[in-house]
Enzyme design. Structure first.
Site, short mmCIF file in Angstrom:
data_model
loop_
_atom_site.label_atom_id
_atom_site.label_comp_id
_atom_site.label_asym_id
_atom_site.label_seq_id
_atom_site.Cartn_x
_atom_site.Cartn_y
_atom_site.Cartn_z
N CYS A 31 -17.44 18.41 19.66
CA CYS A 31 -18.56 19.16 19.11
C CYS A 31 -19.32 19.83 20.23
O CYS A 31 -19.29 19.38 21.37
CB CYS A 31 -19.51 18.22 18.38
SG CYS A 31 -18.68 17.29 17.13
N TYR A 170 -6.33 15.68 10.89
CA TYR A 170 -7.33 14.84 11.57
C TYR A 170 -7.65 13.60 10.74
O TYR A 170 -8.24 13.70 9.66
CB TYR A 170 -8.58 15.72 11.79
CG TYR A 170 -9.80 15.07 12.39
CD1 TYR A 170 -9.73 13.96 13.23
CD2 TYR A 170 -11.06 15.62 12.14
CE1 TYR A 170 -10.88 13.40 13.78
CE2 TYR A 170 -12.21 15.08 12.69
CZ TYR A 170 -12.11 13.97 13.50
OH TYR A 170 -13.26 13.43 14.04
N HIS A 173 -12.22 8.80 13.75
CA HIS A 173 -13.67 8.62 13.81
C HIS A 173 -14.29 8.18 12.49
O HIS A 173 -15.50 8.26 12.32
CB HIS A 173 -14.36 9.92 14.27
CG HIS A 173 -13.96 10.35 15.64
ND1 HIS A 173 -13.24 11.50 15.90
CD2 HIS A 173 -14.17 9.77 16.84
CE1 HIS A 173 -13.04 11.60 17.20
NE2 HIS A 173 -13.59 10.57 17.80
N ASP A 266 -15.47 5.72 20.51
CA ASP A 266 -14.65 6.72 21.22
C ASP A 266 -15.44 7.31 22.38
O ASP A 266 -14.92 7.46 23.49
CB ASP A 266 -14.25 7.81 20.22
CG ASP A 266 -13.27 8.81 20.81
OD1 ASP A 266 -12.56 8.45 21.77
OD2 ASP A 266 -13.20 9.94 20.32
#
Ligand code: ADP
Ligand code: SF4
Length: 694
Positions: A31, A170, A173, A266
């Site tokens: 991000c 994806y 997370h 992470d």
């Protein structure tokens, strides 16, 4: 300089589906708070990474449909063909430097509330969205699943048109619907998408095959997969279901991008985890698949990178934060300039920008996020425009960066520091528990200054106004820092706390001073830490004093401890650690009085008071600039003129106390703008919204 042959292996190409990388450096998706709102800024920043030698540069999460959008957080957006030019600009900039461009389409299920689009979020099962918004996601039916697969295909085709070389599926997370379906705790379905692992992995697999069929001949198709959630059997584990998933999909994707979940695991900070802390979870993947594997772990050491490749644990060195702190990390290794690497310190100020919906910033790299709007390149500074000399007083983060950047421009610079060691607050704070990597802010800059013949550095040189005037520099920069307030004033207390002048009242500066260790040893409890600062300092001192065996209470007007650290992904860990250490927590409390052997706290809602027995009080509330020297100098204009001083400027904490990132930025900005035309008005380029046709 040439590169050390030990690192040759890092510069070997890797085949990913139809594409070959130029080396093993891979900027994984991250991000950046620019995305759809500031696309030119985003594209320029990614292009700079490619210029810096990353062979693959990826996007952030990219929304693919209005029924899953991240507002108010800013991510990428590829809802329809009109969004293609935004990403085409990014891929062009990446390709210009011979790198591959990757895109991470993200359908976020119950992770987003869709505040902008007002569409109902979709999830495997009915449940409220993750944030505390009063929004519920609804369970997807078969038509929804069909539509979701179609949206992924449409996004992949658009991505290919925009020039992307790698398209992700994806599941990481705990943030996308693929992972929500995989998860036993989120997926309570009774159909062929729920129940057994084969059923739960079905959607992840279908989307992978769909994307391959749509664009697989032109684009590599990668999976991003969380191989452990660090919650035991409740979640995916690397020796349990995650391993089974890797075995089921093995060679289907062209690349495995693997990490641990959720984001705070992470992107764990250096306070809570070591570099390369993920490899014990991710290393198994390469034993199962024949396809290349990329992994992360705040990797900045080329020796560690080489060992990961040679041990057969990874094929590509993944990085988000190390590429933010130093977009030129691969180039510097390639050119044998290891001492020029600006290593990430693991502070997560970068992450905070994302949560706060603003363009990315970085403690170590002041140009991050400023590449397009201010035209700041991380490696190139404009040459000097005059022969004027500069005296900088104070060698904290602001003074060090100012001297380094002015030195790079070619100015004659003198940096004077009162203390024996350089680094200011960073030199002191990096001795606090868990913050040793923060010393890199000093180490990088001191290392660079040593190489500059035009910068003279003097430690043990406390300067007075007379000495500054006598010195004879044309420009004086005051980077003299700040000190913690001793009166308890801050956000909550707008006047001094009664009793603050008592002897047992301390501030963080007492512990950070040379005699801090003695103060710590001699301290007696019970101790109250009053934290109206809400960042790391109050929590760290509580931890440190409790580790000394003292009875510690931490009180704060906020709802929880170190409240700002929600934005750095640390709050939960800080509070858990303090609770586990038996520190007493008193949230929602203001400090109203200090007296011998006691303190009075008041509830922020009801004003009801309580008294606690307390021998020592530590006030962590706010700081005051050390600006006495500035006023000593500027109050006598005539003396300034006599001494040929043209300007006196405050930077960093001396101007206004803030984060280390703000001090580095302040020092850099002074150096960038020195001798340059002054802008009147908005100090950077803006991306203005287009007015659409009515
Ligand atoms: P910042 O974060 O703005 O860089 P710091 O507090 O980290 O601020 O650093 C300020 C530095 O300035 C400290 O190392 C301090 O010793 C030094 N300093 C303060 N006053 C003087 C002075 N009069 N002469 C030289 N150095 C000074
Ligand atoms: Fe690393 Fe901190 Fe920069 Fe993020 S802000 S990249 S954690 S130095």
């Amino acid at each position: 300089m040439t590169r050390d042959p030990r690192y040759d292996v890092l510069f070997e190409p890797v085949q990913i589906g139809p594409h070959k990388t130029k080396n093993r450096f891979y900027q994984v998706p991250h991000c950046n708070g620019m995305g759809a709102a500031y696309p030119s800024s985003m594209a320029e920043m990614r292009g700079i990474k490619a210029e810096g030698g990353w062979s693959v540069v990826c996007t952030e999460e990219v929304e693919i449909h209005p029924s899953s959008e991240h507002s108010p957080i800013i991510e990428g957006r590829l809802w329809d063909d009109r969004d293609i030019p935004v990403f085409a600009r990014m891929t062009e900039k990446i390709h210009a430097h011979g790198a591959l461009a990757g895109i991470q389409p993200a359908y976020s299920g119950f992770t987003t509330a869709n505040l902008y689009s007002r569409e109902i979020p979709l999830a495997p099962s009915h449940r409220p969205v993750e944030q505390t918004y009063p929004v519920q996601a609804r369970a997807m039916d078969k038509a929804d699943i069909k539509a979701l697969r179609h949206w992924h295909v449409a996004a992949a085709i658009r991505a290919q048109k925009a020039g992307f070389d790698i398209v992700y599926d994806y599941s990481g997370h705990d943030m996308t619907v693929q992972m929500h379906f995989l998860s036993r705790r989120h997926n309570t379905r009774g159909d062929e998408y729920g129940g057994s692992l084969t059923n739960r992995v079905r959607l992840f697999r279908e989307i992978l095959l769909d994307i391959k069929e749509a664009v697989g001949d032109r684009c590599a198709v990668a999976v991003r997969f969380a191989v452990d959630e660090l919650m035991g059997e409740e979640g995916l584990t690397c020796d349990g279901e995650a391993r089974d998933v890797v075995e089921m999909l093995a060679d289907l994707p062209d690349l495995w991008d693997v990490n641990i979940s959720e984001w705070s695991n992470d992107s764990s900070t250096s306070r809570f985890s070591e570099q390369n802390g993920q490899i014990s979870y991710t290393a198994f993947v390469k034993q199962i698949t024949g396809k290349p594997v990329v992994g992360v772990g705040r990797l900045t050491s080329p020796d560690t990178m080489v060992s990961l490749i040679k041990k057969g644990q990874l094929d590509l060195i993944g990085a988000a934060r190390p590429s933010i702190a130093d977009p030129f990390l691969p180039k510097k290794i390639e050119e044998g300039r290891l001492e020029d690497i600006r290593e990430c310190i693991g502070c997560n100020i970068c992450v905070s920008a994302d949560f706060l919906c603003t363009p990315l910033r970085c403690t170590q790299n002041p140009t991050m996020g400023e590449e397009w709007r201010r035209g700041w390149h991380p490696e190139i500074m404009p040459p000097r425009k005059s022969a004027d000399s500069v005296l900088i007083v104070g060698a904290g983060p602001a003074g060090l960066e100012c001297a380094r950047a002015l030195g790079q421009r070619g100015y004659t610079v003198t940096l004077a520091e009162a203390e024996n060691e350089l680094g200011g607050r960073v030199a002191k704070e990096c001795r606090l528990p868990g913050l040793s990597e923060w010393g890199r802010v000093r180490d990088y800059r001191v290392g660079q200054l040593h190489k500059m013949a035009n910068v003279a550095v003097f430690a043990q040189s406390p300067l007075t106004a007379d000495q500054v005037r006598e010195f004879g520099a044309a420009h004086v920069v005051l980077a003299t820092g700040a000190r913690w307030r001793g009166d308890g004033m801050g956000r909550a207390n707008l006047s001094p706390v009664p009793g603050h002048e008592k002897a047992q009242v301390l501030t963080p500066d007492d512990f950070l001073a040379d005699e801090g260790a003695d103060i710590l040893q001699s301290l007696t409890g019970p101790v109250l830490i009053y934290d109206d600062d809400h960042y790391y300092m109050g929590g760290i001192l509580a931890e440190m004093l409790r580790a000394r065996g003292l009875d510690v209470t931490i009180a704060t007007p906020a709802a929880d401890i170190s409240n700002f650290t929600h934005n750095t992904l640390e709050q939960e860990r800080i509070q858990t650690r303090l609770l586990e250490m038996d520190v007493t927590l008193r949230p929602h409390r203001e400090l109203t009085e200090i007296d011998d052997g006691m303190v009075e706290l008041a509830c922020v809602y009801t004003d009801r008071t309580e008294t606690l027995p307390c021998v020592s009080v530590v006030l962590v509330t706010a700081r005051l600039p050390n600006d006495a020297l500035y006023y000593d100098l500027t109050c006598d204009e005539e003396a300034l003129i006599h001494s040929d001083i043209k300007t006196v400027t405050r930077i960093g904490d001396c101007l206004a106390p803030g984060t280390i990132a703000a001090a580095v930025y302040g020092g850099h900005r002074y150096a960038r703008e020195f001798d340059e035309p002054v802008h009147d008005g908005v100090p950077f380029k803006r991306e203005l919204p287009l007015l659409a046709e009515a």
